[in-house]
Design a protein around this motif. Structure first.
Motif, PDB file in Angstrom:
ATOM      1  N   GLY A  76      -5.235  -4.993   3.463  1.00 56.97           N
ATOM      2  CA  GLY A  76      -4.400  -6.131   3.099  1.00 56.97           C
ATOM      3  C   GLY A  76      -4.799  -6.732   1.767  1.00 56.97           C
ATOM      4  N   ASP A  77      -6.065  -6.505   1.349  1.00 57.85           N
ATOM      5  CA  ASP A  77      -6.496  -6.936   0.014  1.00 57.85           C
ATOM      6  C   ASP A  77      -5.873  -6.007  -1.015  1.00 57.85           C
ATOM      7  OD1 ASP A  77      -8.135  -8.834   1.175  1.00 57.85           O
ATOM      8  OD2 ASP A  77     -10.005  -7.757   0.768  1.00 57.85           O
ATOM      9  N   ASP A  78      -5.759  -6.466  -2.237  1.00 56.89           N
ATOM     10  CA  ASP A  78      -5.324  -5.612  -3.333  1.00 56.89           C
ATOM     11  C   ASP A  78      -6.495  -4.706  -3.685  1.00 56.89           C
ATOM     12  OD1 ASP A  78      -4.608  -4.374  -5.711  1.00 56.89           O
ATOM     13  OD2 ASP A  78      -3.767  -6.192  -6.591  1.00 56.89           O
ATOM     14  N   LEU A  79      -6.364  -3.416  -3.410  1.00 58.22           N
ATOM     15  CA  LEU A  79      -7.441  -2.453  -3.646  1.00 58.22           C
ATOM     16  C   LEU A  79      -7.322  -1.770  -5.002  1.00 58.22           C
ATOM     17  CD1 LEU A  79      -7.669  -0.956  -0.057  1.00 58.22           C
ATOM     18  CD2 LEU A  79      -9.027  -2.795  -1.057  1.00 58.22           C
ATOM     19  N   LEU A 115      -4.540   7.463   1.085  1.00 55.27           N
ATOM     20  CA  LEU A 115      -5.264   6.720   0.053  1.00 55.27           C
ATOM     21  C   LEU A 115      -4.670   5.315  -0.078  1.00 55.27           C
ATOM     22  CD1 LEU A 115      -4.983   9.500  -2.679  1.00 55.27           C
ATOM     23  CD2 LEU A 115      -6.958   9.081  -1.216  1.00 55.27           C
ATOM     24  N   PRO A 116      -5.482   4.329  -0.438  1.00 54.80           N
ATOM     25  CA  PRO A 116      -4.937   2.996  -0.704  1.00 54.80           C
ATOM     26  C   PRO A 116      -4.385   2.915  -2.125  1.00 54.80           C
ATOM     27  CG  PRO A 116      -7.307   2.946  -0.939  1.00 54.80           C
ATOM     28  CD  PRO A 116      -6.953   4.337  -0.502  1.00 54.80           C
ATOM     29  N   TYR A 117      -3.371   2.081  -2.290  1.00 54.49           N
ATOM     30  CA  TYR A 117      -2.826   1.783  -3.614  1.00 54.49           C
ATOM     31  C   TYR A 117      -2.422   0.314  -3.587  1.00 54.49           C
ATOM     32  CZ  TYR A 117       0.063   1.739  -7.784  1.00 54.49           C
ATOM     33  OH  TYR A 117       0.592   1.450  -9.017  1.00 54.49           O
ATOM     34  N   ARG A 118      -3.180  -0.507  -4.279  1.00 57.46           N
ATOM     35  CA  ARG A 118      -2.987  -1.960  -4.245  1.00 57.46           C
ATOM     36  C   ARG A 118      -2.973  -2.423  -2.791  1.00 57.46           C
ATOM     37  NH1 ARG A 118      -1.423  -3.983  -9.638  1.00 57.46           N
ATOM     38  NH2 ARG A 118      -1.057  -2.143 -10.881  1.00 57.46           N
ATOM     39  N   ARG A 119      -1.837  -2.941  -2.319  1.00 56.17           N
ATOM     40  CA  ARG A 119      -1.737  -3.375  -0.917  1.00 56.17           C
ATOM     41  C   ARG A 119      -0.916  -2.382  -0.082  1.00 56.17           C
ATOM     42  NH1 ARG A 119      -1.982  -8.394  -3.580  1.00 56.17           N
ATOM     43  NH2 ARG A 119      -3.561  -9.712  -2.623  1.00 56.17           N
ATOM     44  N   HIS A 120      -0.678  -1.186  -0.638  1.00 58.21           N
ATOM     45  CA  HIS A 120       0.138  -0.176   0.014  1.00 58.21           C
ATOM     46  C   HIS A 120      -0.712   1.062   0.288  1.00 58.21           C
ATOM     47  CE1 HIS A 120       3.857  -2.405  -0.811  1.00 58.21           C
ATOM     48  NE2 HIS A 120       3.202  -2.802  -1.877  1.00 58.21           N
TER      49      HIS A 120
END
Length: 186
Positions: A76-79, A115-120
């Protein structure tokens, strides 16, 4: 602090030293990344270079890079865009706004990785991994069960992140560790 954060700190120190010596390519990068008001070289501080290397690695700030690479972020954080590169834009991948949707899709596709991308979340294939400099056959993928969100912060995640971080280095002679080495925008 882990090896990823230490690597970015080292890059920032080397960048600061190179900038103070007058490395013209680095000076341009610093000025472009740090804003429209040019700073005299004598006014540059380590914090400016920490911001630069963080942005080049796919983060909005040094604090975000330290939090994400240090294992302190949450779903949920911006990664950031650490696990993405411009050359991936033309590749077919599956994007999801929720982790649950991405996990469900991953369960039915044994050749993709999450993989994470920002909050997606993105499900990517071997070509995508090659494009970001992460070996698709790395042993760590088995340990992460192809899910870098679930494996976040584990030693296997860190090992894969090191591959990604090393792929962000500027190509050419400076990428062999010479002073002034700085990352290339991801």
């Amino acid at each position: 602090m882990n090896a990823l954060v230490t690597e970015l700190k080292t890059r920032a120190r080397l960048a600061l030293n190179a900038a103070r010596r007058g490395d013209s390519s680095l000076l341009g990068q610093l000025q472009a990344r740090l804003g429209p008001d040019p700073l005299p070289v004598t006014d540059w501080r380590l914090r400016h270079c920490l911001t630069l290397v963080a942005k080049n690695a796919g983060f909005a700030s040094w604090d975000q890079a330290r939090k994400v690479l240090g294992g302190g972020a949450q779903i949920g954080d911006d990664l950031g865009t650490f696990w993405h590169a411009p050359r991936c834009t033309g590749l077919l991948s599956h994007w999801f706004p929720s982790y649950l949707q991405a996990r469900t899709f991953l369960a039915d596709n044994d050749t993709l990785v999450l993989l994470p991308y920002r909050r997606h979340f993105v499900l990517a294939d071997r070509e995508y991994l090659h494009a970001i400099g992460v070996p698709p056959a790395a042993e760590q993928w088995r340990h992460t069960r192809r899910d870098l969100v679930a494996a976040y912060g584990t030693p296997h995640w860190v090992a894969l992140a090191q591959h990604r971080l090393h792929a962000t280095r500027r190509p050419g002679p400076s990428s062999r560790g010479k002073e002034g080495d700085i990352d290339k925008p991801a």
